[in-house]
Design a protein around this motif. Structure first.
Motif, PDB file in Angstrom:
ATOM      1  N   TRP A 174     -13.143  -5.532  36.746  1.00  0.00           N
ATOM      2  CA  TRP A 174     -12.862  -4.954  38.059  1.00  0.00           C
ATOM      3  C   TRP A 174     -11.446  -4.402  38.152  1.00  0.00           C
ATOM      4  CZ3 TRP A 174     -16.972  -3.985  40.733  1.00  0.00           C
ATOM      5  CH2 TRP A 174     -16.913  -3.695  42.095  1.00  0.00           C
ATOM      6  N   ILE A 175     -10.459  -5.223  37.806  1.00  0.00           N
ATOM      7  CA  ILE A 175      -9.065  -4.800  37.927  1.00  0.00           C
ATOM      8  C   ILE A 175      -8.661  -3.907  36.763  1.00  0.00           C
ATOM      9  CG2 ILE A 175      -6.679  -5.637  37.935  1.00  0.00           C
ATOM     10  CD1 ILE A 175      -7.596  -8.025  39.557  1.00  0.00           C
ATOM     11  N   ILE A 176      -9.101  -4.226  35.567  1.00  0.00           N
ATOM     12  CA  ILE A 176      -8.687  -3.472  34.374  1.00  0.00           C
ATOM     13  C   ILE A 176      -9.203  -2.041  34.427  1.00  0.00           C
ATOM     14  CG2 ILE A 176      -8.942  -3.315  31.861  1.00  0.00           C
ATOM     15  CD1 ILE A 176      -8.940  -6.362  31.776  1.00  0.00           C
ATOM     16  N   VAL A 177     -10.490  -1.871  34.654  1.00  0.00           N
ATOM     17  CA  VAL A 177     -11.073  -0.530  34.651  1.00  0.00           C
ATOM     18  C   VAL A 177     -10.585   0.273  35.852  1.00  0.00           C
ATOM     19  CG1 VAL A 177     -13.232   0.775  34.763  1.00  0.00           C
ATOM     20  CG2 VAL A 177     -13.096  -1.286  33.359  1.00  0.00           C
ATOM     21  N   ASP A 178     -10.472  -0.378  37.003  1.00  0.00           N
ATOM     22  CA  ASP A 178     -10.035   0.322  38.208  1.00  0.00           C
ATOM     23  C   ASP A 178      -8.606   0.846  38.070  1.00  0.00           C
ATOM     24  OD1 ASP A 178     -10.776   1.308  40.657  1.00  0.00           O
ATOM     25  OD2 ASP A 178     -10.448  -0.538  41.765  1.00  0.00           O
ATOM     26  N   SER A 179      -7.766   0.142  37.320  1.00  0.00           N
ATOM     27  CA  SER A 179      -6.351   0.511  37.187  1.00  0.00           C
ATOM     28  C   SER A 179      -6.081   1.417  35.999  1.00  0.00           C
ATOM     29  CB  SER A 179      -5.503  -0.760  37.035  1.00  0.00           C
ATOM     30  OG  SER A 179      -5.745  -1.676  38.070  1.00  0.00           O
ATOM     31  N   LEU A 180      -7.072   1.645  35.167  1.00  0.00           N
ATOM     32  CA  LEU A 180      -6.846   2.299  33.876  1.00  0.00           C
ATOM     33  C   LEU A 180      -6.260   3.703  34.017  1.00  0.00           C
ATOM     34  CD1 LEU A 180      -7.123   2.145  30.818  1.00  0.00           C
ATOM     35  CD2 LEU A 180      -9.519   2.843  31.058  1.00  0.00           C
ATOM     36  N   ASP A 181      -6.828   4.533  34.888  1.00  0.00           N
ATOM     37  CA  ASP A 181      -6.327   5.905  34.958  1.00  0.00           C
ATOM     38  C   ASP A 181      -4.946   5.969  35.606  1.00  0.00           C
ATOM     39  OD1 ASP A 181      -7.081   5.417  37.555  1.00  0.00           O
ATOM     40  OD2 ASP A 181      -8.409   7.136  37.752  1.00  0.00           O
ATOM     41  N   THR A 182      -4.590   4.976  36.440  1.00  0.00           N
ATOM     42  CA  THR A 182      -3.224   4.929  36.958  1.00  0.00           C
ATOM     43  C   THR A 182      -2.239   4.738  35.821  1.00  0.00           C
ATOM     44  OG1 THR A 182      -4.060   3.886  38.982  1.00  0.00           O
ATOM     45  CG2 THR A 182      -1.688   3.825  38.617  1.00  0.00           C
ATOM     46  N   MET A 183      -2.559   3.857  34.892  1.00  0.00           N
ATOM     47  CA  MET A 183      -1.683   3.625  33.745  1.00  0.00           C
ATOM     48  C   MET A 183      -1.583   4.863  32.866  1.00  0.00           C
ATOM     49  SD  MET A 183      -2.501  -0.323  32.682  1.00  0.00           S
ATOM     50  CE  MET A 183      -4.283  -0.169  32.583  1.00  0.00           C
ATOM     51  N   ILE A 184      -2.689   5.581  32.731  1.00  0.00           N
ATOM     52  CA  ILE A 184      -2.647   6.810  31.938  1.00  0.00           C
ATOM     53  C   ILE A 184      -1.721   7.822  32.607  1.00  0.00           C
ATOM     54  CG2 ILE A 184      -3.998   8.762  31.091  1.00  0.00           C
ATOM     55  CD1 ILE A 184      -6.370   6.860  30.774  1.00  0.00           C
ATOM     56  N   MET A 185      -1.881   8.008  33.927  1.00  0.00           N
ATOM     57  CA  MET A 185      -1.015   8.941  34.646  1.00  0.00           C
ATOM     58  C   MET A 185       0.453   8.564  34.512  1.00  0.00           C
ATOM     59  SD  MET A 185      -2.911   9.706  38.242  1.00  0.00           S
ATOM     60  CE  MET A 185      -4.653  10.081  38.357  1.00  0.00           C
ATOM     61  N   MET A 186       0.726   7.262  34.535  1.00  0.00           N
ATOM     62  CA  MET A 186       2.102   6.790  34.464  1.00  0.00           C
ATOM     63  C   MET A 186       2.632   6.720  33.044  1.00  0.00           C
ATOM     64  SD  MET A 186       2.194   3.784  37.359  1.00  0.00           S
ATOM     65  CE  MET A 186       2.006   4.154  39.105  1.00  0.00           C
ATOM     66  N   ASN A 187       1.809   7.113  32.081  1.00  0.00           N
ATOM     67  CA  ASN A 187       2.226   7.171  30.680  1.00  0.00           C
ATOM     68  C   ASN A 187       2.606   5.795  30.139  1.00  0.00           C
ATOM     69  OD1 ASN A 187       2.455   8.859  28.428  1.00  0.00           O
ATOM     70  ND2 ASN A 187       4.660   9.066  28.664  1.00  0.00           N
TER      71      ASN A 187
END
Length: 690
Positions: free
Chosen positions: A180-193
């Motif tokens: 739930w938390i890992i997948v939901d946050s994944l693209d935020t981490m990608i955007m933030m490099n």
């Protein structure tokens, strides 16, 4: 307002487990996006599905995992036993004098939690000391807050679906977890490099994430968070290879299709929810059997918003895989809803899967109603404006909102987006969920299709209706901002009520249709500015009521989401400044602290200091210090911090012209539908057209 020194309560419980090392930022505040690899054109979207990810293939070692030096074979020195004895004595001393052991330490790495705590001490005077807004530095501060939030989750709840940062507890929604938390946050981490964090998350997805649990889950929530998160991660990693680059997802690598393969497995299981008599999906679905499960409440009816807010995800799935079944299942829902001929484009908040009929008269744009309207305009934009049926439905809804739901408060004439719990012929209820604050930004997006306002006004289709929609979006944005300004913490409650006059002033009374005079700002004669005085005697505050049961704040994203759209569309810096004040309030009042001690200090004594270990929801936004709820929702990292980051980013970073964001803030590309991927239904003639 000065920052309150934290009390040594359970929220300050130290954690003995240091987390993984976090990479420093790679951001150039002068050039905005330099260092993020966005100066070159992104690669074209790959629809490749060939090749399977090898589940047994070991992934490269997590970047920040320490590497041990090989044992040396040089001749042994005679003095080494003395050093060993000295080391044993030191350990014995530390064992019997435990107060000398730091409560928390980072194994020599940079402690962002401690740095964030130090920064928090400067918040009171930060605005006055800033001669100009350094948006690059502010964006970097959002990135640091995300890293601290993620780090706390990694240390205390890794792999679990729920994280309670005050107590350090964790929990799974179903056996084995949903990511739930890992997948939901994944693209935020990608955007933030954040490459090392993405690598850690990707490794867990590859080795631990399964969607075969013999348990029912929410069809809607699983679609927007899990399916949406996987699809967005696939898109960003494919089209922006310089953001958080990982060799495993490069073209030709064995793990290239990891995200889309996980998404396909999940989507196939979710399709079972749509197997109903009407095509309206059941509220829940068993992932193991792919069997839909009707709601256990509301007479088995489904939430209208939930049934009609899965379309972006399934349409993008169809685009990626070429499987029209995804498209057809999602679009059938829209046809069934429209066949009910909702009055003035406004839908009741419940619809039954058995027959596709509405089961209530309650109309609102808060919970259970909100994202139906959001997905009307976004479906139109997602398919590059080649499905005009959704634009027609959106325009009808806007006219209905204007006619039935927009009113003005008694004293300061704040624009209120009310509710009609008894139906459109019954009195208006001047209540706004925080959820409804998505609407200002969505209205601006609908008026301009995501273009800058200056460009949209040059379009041949621009007219007075669009101009007044921008004005409505500005007024509603001001109202949502007022719900933040009105509280002691500067954070909005979950629900706000407003005071209307004995004879409510409805927008339809003053402006039933777009003005024919050509004057854009006639509404300025009604609207009043939000003044703020030190004693809190501002007239507009008399129009706002916060009930005891509504005082909590769940770190929701809707207001900052609208600020993001409003800034991108209008270019008005005031929306960034409001966002910055909101961000500081979140950091100031939702931070969870733990004690960090220097050596030879006593807990709570002169040698101790504090660090931020995470962020939590609040129980009362009008309490200082605030009462915590001990819960971090996944949307804190998936949406709220993402929208702050985008608000403080350059306008062309993940641009509105090229993307649509689903209702969980996961960006998808706009595309042109082709083949079987097209509108498969036509509107039936309305009663007044027959």
């Amino acid at each position: 307002m000065s920052f309150q020194t934290p009390y040594p309560t359970s929220s300050l419980t130290p954690s003995p487990r240091p987390g993984g090392r976090l990479s420093p930022a790679n951001y150039n505040s002068r050039t905005g996006l330099a260092g993020l690899g966005l100066s070159s054109n992104p690669a074209s979207l790959s629809n490749k599905l060939g090749g399977f990810f090898e589940q047994d293939r070991p992934l490269p070692m997590y970047k920040d995992k320490p590497h041990f030096a090989p044992r040396r074979t040089a001749p042994r020195k005679k003095w080494r036993p003395l050093l060993a004895l000295l080391g044993l004595c030191t350990l014995a001393y530390l064992f019997y004098n435990q107060s000398s052991i730091p409560t928390w330490q980072r194994s020599g790495s940079y402690d962002k939690g401690a740095e964030l705590w130090n920064w928090m001490q400067t918040l009171e005077d930060s605005s006055a000391s800033e001669k100009y807004a350094d948006w690059g530095a502010r964006r970097e501060k959002v990135r640091e807050v995300f890293q601290v939030s993620w780090e706390g989750y990694e240390r205390e709840a890794w792999g679990f679906d729920e994280y309670h940062p005050v107590s350090g507890r964790n929990k799974n929604m179903v056996e084995g977890g949903m990511g739930w938390i890992i997948v939901d946050s994944l693209d935020t981490m990608i955007m933030m490099n954040l490459t090392s964090q993405v690598r850690h998350a990707r490794q867990w997805i590859a080795t631990s994430l399964q969607y075969d649990q013999n348990h029912d889950v929410s069809t809607f929530e699983t679609t927007i968070r899990m399916l949406g998160g996987l699809l967005s991660a696939h898109y960003l990693s494919t089209n922006y290879p310089t953001l958080a680059p990982i060799k495993d997802d490069d073209p030709g690598a064995a793990g290239e299709d990891l995200y889309i393969e996980k998404a396909t497995d999940l989507a196939d299981r979710l399709l079972g929810a749509f197997e109903t008599h009407s095509g309206i999906p059941y509220s829940s679905v068993n992932l193991n059997t792919s069997r839909g499960i009707r709601s256990h409440s509301d007479g088995g009816a489904a939430s209208t918003a939930e049934a009609t807010s899965v379309q972006l995800e399934f349409k993008y799935m169809a685009k990626l895989t070429g499987e029209a079944e995804y498209w057809q299942a999602a679009e059938r829902v829209m046809e069934v809803v429209d066949e009910q001929e909702p009055q003035d484009g406004l839908v009741p908040i419940y619809i039954h899967p058995d027959n596709g009929k509405f089961t209530s008269k309650n109309v609102r744009l808060g919970s259970r109603g909100d994202s139906y309207y959001e997905y009307l305009i976004k479906q139109y934009l997602q398919t590059s404006q080649e499905e005009p049926i959704y634009k027609i439905m959106w325009d009808e809804s806007m006219q209905g909102i204007r006619k039935h739901l927009l009113a003005f408060s008694k004293e300061s004439k704040l624009m209120v987006l009310g509710e009609r719990p008894g139906g459109l012929t019954r009195p208006i209820l001047p209540k706004m969920d925080h959820l409804a604050c998505f609407m200002p930004g969505t209205i601006a997006l609908g008026a301009t299709s995501g273009l800058p306002l200056s460009m949209a006004r040059k379009s041949p289709s621009w007219n007075q209706q669009r101009e007044e929609e921008i004005l409505i979006s500005r007024e509603l944005m001001k109202t949502c901002w007022a719900t933040y300004l009105n509280t002691k913490t500067g954070l909005a409650p979950e629900i706000t009520h407003f005071v209307l006059g004995d004879e409510p002033i409805m927008m339809s009374d003053k402006y039933p249709t777009p003005s024919k005079t050509g004057s854009t700002f006639e509404m300025s004669s009604i609207s009043q500015p939000l003044t703020t005085t030190s004693d809190g005697s501002d007239p507009w505050r008399k129009d706002i009521i916060v009930k005891n049961n509504d005082r909590h704040n769940l770190q929701r994203p809707e207001t900052v989401e609208s600020l993001f759209y409003m800034y991108r569309v209008t270019g008005d810096e005031i929306y960034r400044e409001w966002g910055w004040e909101m961000f500081k309030a979140f950091i100031k009042h939702t931070a969870v602290l733990e004690e960090k001690q220097s050596r030879l200090s006593v807990p709570g004594g002169a040698g101790s200091s504090w660090r931020v270990k995470g962020f939590t929801s609040l129980s009362n936004v009008n309490s200082i210090p605030p009462e915590t709820r001990d819960n971090m929702e996944s949307f804190w990292m998936a949406e709220t911090l993402k929208y702050f980051y985008l608000l403080f980013s350059d306008r062309d970073f993940i641009s509105l012209e090229e993307h649509v964001f689903n209702t969980e803030a996961h960006p998808f590309p706009r595309f042109k539908p082709s083949g079987d991927l097209k509108t498969g239904w036509e509107r039936k003639p309305r009663k007044d057209e027959k």
